[in-house]
Scaffold this motif. Structure first.
Motif, PDB file in Angstrom:
ATOM      1  N   ILE A   1       0.859  -1.178   0.000  1.00 52.20           N
ATOM      2  CA  ILE A   1       0.000   0.000   0.000  1.00 52.20           C
ATOM      3  C   ILE A   1       0.898   1.232   0.000  1.00 52.20           C
ATOM      4  O   ILE A   1       2.126   1.121   0.093  1.00 52.20           O
ATOM      5  CB  ILE A   1      -0.951   0.020   1.216  1.00 52.20           C
ATOM      6  N   THR A   2       0.306   2.403  -0.088  1.00 51.60           N
ATOM      7  CA  THR A   2       1.103   3.634  -0.055  1.00 51.60           C
ATOM      8  C   THR A   2       0.305   4.734   0.618  1.00 51.60           C
ATOM      9  O   THR A   2      -0.903   4.584   0.873  1.00 51.60           O
ATOM     10  CB  THR A   2       1.533   4.063  -1.474  1.00 51.60           C
ATOM     11  N   ILE A   3       0.975   5.823   0.930  1.00 51.81           N
ATOM     12  CA  ILE A   3       0.342   6.983   1.551  1.00 51.81           C
ATOM     13  C   ILE A   3       0.658   8.208   0.703  1.00 51.81           C
ATOM     14  O   ILE A   3       1.800   8.404   0.280  1.00 51.81           O
ATOM     15  CB  ILE A   3       0.848   7.191   2.998  1.00 51.81           C
ATOM     16  N   ILE A   4      -0.354   9.029   0.455  1.00 55.67           N
ATOM     17  CA  ILE A   4      -0.195  10.211  -0.388  1.00 55.67           C
ATOM     18  C   ILE A   4      -0.839  11.413   0.286  1.00 55.67           C
ATOM     19  O   ILE A   4      -1.629  11.275   1.227  1.00 55.67           O
ATOM     20  CB  ILE A   4      -0.836  10.010  -1.773  1.00 55.67           C
ATOM     21  N   GLY A   5      -0.512  12.598  -0.196  1.00 57.71           N
ATOM     22  CA  GLY A   5      -1.220  13.799   0.205  1.00 57.71           C
ATOM     23  C   GLY A   5      -2.499  13.914  -0.599  1.00 57.71           C
ATOM     24  O   GLY A   5      -2.594  13.408  -1.727  1.00 57.71           O
ATOM     25  N   GLU A   6      -3.499  14.586  -0.049  1.00 60.78           N
ATOM     26  CA  GLU A   6      -4.803  14.639  -0.712  1.00 60.78           C
ATOM     27  C   GLU A   6      -4.764  15.362  -2.057  1.00 60.78           C
ATOM     28  O   GLU A   6      -5.667  15.196  -2.874  1.00 60.78           O
ATOM     29  CB  GLU A   6      -5.823  15.316   0.192  1.00 60.78           C
ATOM     30  N   SER A   7      -3.716  16.146  -2.321  1.00 61.52           N
ATOM     31  CA  SER A   7      -3.632  16.835  -3.613  1.00 61.52           C
ATOM     32  C   SER A   7      -3.490  15.855  -4.770  1.00 61.52           C
ATOM     33  O   SER A   7      -3.708  16.218  -5.924  1.00 61.52           O
ATOM     34  CB  SER A   7      -2.454  17.812  -3.615  1.00 61.52           C
ATOM     35  N   ALA A   8      -3.133  14.603  -4.479  1.00 67.65           N
ATOM     36  CA  ALA A   8      -2.982  13.595  -5.534  1.00 67.65           C
ATOM     37  C   ALA A   8      -4.287  12.879  -5.842  1.00 67.65           C
ATOM     38  O   ALA A   8      -4.299  11.915  -6.616  1.00 67.65           O
ATOM     39  CB  ALA A   8      -1.921  12.573  -5.129  1.00 67.65           C
ATOM     40  N   LEU A   9      -5.398  13.340  -5.266  1.00 72.17           N
ATOM     41  CA  LEU A   9      -6.686  12.660  -5.449  1.00 72.17           C
ATOM     42  C   LEU A   9      -7.482  13.215  -6.617  1.00 72.17           C
ATOM     43  O   LEU A   9      -8.636  12.855  -6.781  1.00 72.17           O
ATOM     44  CB  LEU A   9      -7.530  12.784  -4.170  1.00 72.17           C
TER      45      LEU A   9
END
Length: 314
Positions: A241-249
């Protein structure tokens, strides 16, 4: 002896198409005009550039050498035109923004869009890179301002807090946590995380390590030299899995679900700041901070504290 740039273009087009007629169609002129121009150039040079056959036009050995130089000249002239247009486009300045988050959505996306609307005459260029390259770009004056979640602590570099964005965990749709209403850091302790080195992955990795290490777990983190997009494309296969900032949504991605990560004080977030050289007097940068001050007031400053933001032009 004068040779026109048009004649060089005609010769290059003929070499590329191996035909006077096809080259004429490409250049949108009559075949007789193109053929006459090339013949006149051959006469002035005293050489034969093409062998004329019923099947078309084939460069001679002399022609091949000449055309190699002609092609470079045509390319250089085109590059000069591009440069001239760029100078005209940036008639009231140029701003180079370094960043590492997605521009498909989020605060940076909106801020840059507002900047272009307000200052259409400014040439706005972007450089996507990680912490080290952004810092190097600032030091070498290649970048005017870097927008990032890392800490660029360096002499001569100023910092201004901008905004924060939620951290989201990206899961395959079949993952056991995909239907969970609330996800805590402890729910992720047995997962394998893949994070990018080219974006905010290293910063997110530090947050992940601090959160899980603080409660007695060592996270399994793998850093890859790629961007978020490629990693997100592999998450649906269920290996990590990974974690991203919401700007990548900003883009819909099949096979994935995104969930917030809860903390005792609220949702897990990534703080974003602007970094720039203190001695950067670029008017385009000053106008950028004028807009930033309007959209995102620097609430960290008290009335007695002077702002480090460059004085904006009126």
């Amino acid at each position: 002896m004068t040779i026109e740039i048009k004649q060089l273009r005609y010769a290059v087009a003929t070499a590329d198409t191996k035909s006077f007629s096809r080259a004429a169609n490409l250049m949108n002129i009559k075949q007789s005009t193109l053929s006459r121009k090339i013949t006149l150039m051959e006469q002035r040079l005293g050489v034969t550039l093409f062998e004329r056959t019923t099947r078309g036009a084939v460069p001679t050995e002399t022609g091949k050498a000449f055309l190699a130089v002609a092609r470079r000249i045509v390319t250089d002239v085109d590059n000069l035109k591009t440069t001239a247009r760029a100078v005209h486009y940036g008639e009231i300045g140029r701003l180079v923004v370094g960043f590492s988050s997605s521009l498909s959505a989020g605060n940076l996306h909106m801020a840059l869009g507002d900047y272009l609307d307000r200052y259409p005459g400014v040439q706005l260029d972007g450089v996507e890179a990680g912490c080290e390259k952004l810092l190097s770009g600032l030091q070498s004056r290649i970048i005017d301002v870097a927008i990032h979640g890392c800490s660029l602590s360096e002499s001569g570099i100023s910092k201004r807090s901008l905004w924060s964005e939620r951290l989201m965990v990206a899961l395959p749709t079949e993952h056991p946590l995909a239907q969970a209403e609330t996800i805590f850091w402890t729910d992720l302790r047995k997962e394998v995380f893949v994070l990018p080195t080219l974006c905010t992955g290293t910063v997110i990795g530090e947050i992940l390590a601090n959160r899980l290490s603080g409660i007695g777990y060592t996270p399994n983190i793998i850093l890859q030299e790629t961007g978020h997009e490629n990693i997100l494309g592999m998450v649906p296969f269920g290996k990590f899995i990974t974690i991203i900032g919401e700007s990548a949504l900003g883009v819909t991605r099949p096979g994935l679900v995104f969930r917030e990560i809860s903390e005792p004080t609220g949702q897990a977030r990534l703080d974003i700041s602007a970094y720039w050289r203190k001695d950067n007097d670029n008017p385009a940068l000053q106008r950028f901070f004028k807009l930033i001050d309007e959209r995102y007031p620097n609430l960290e400053l008290t009335p007695a504290e002077p702002s480090q933001t460059p004085d904006p032009s009126p």
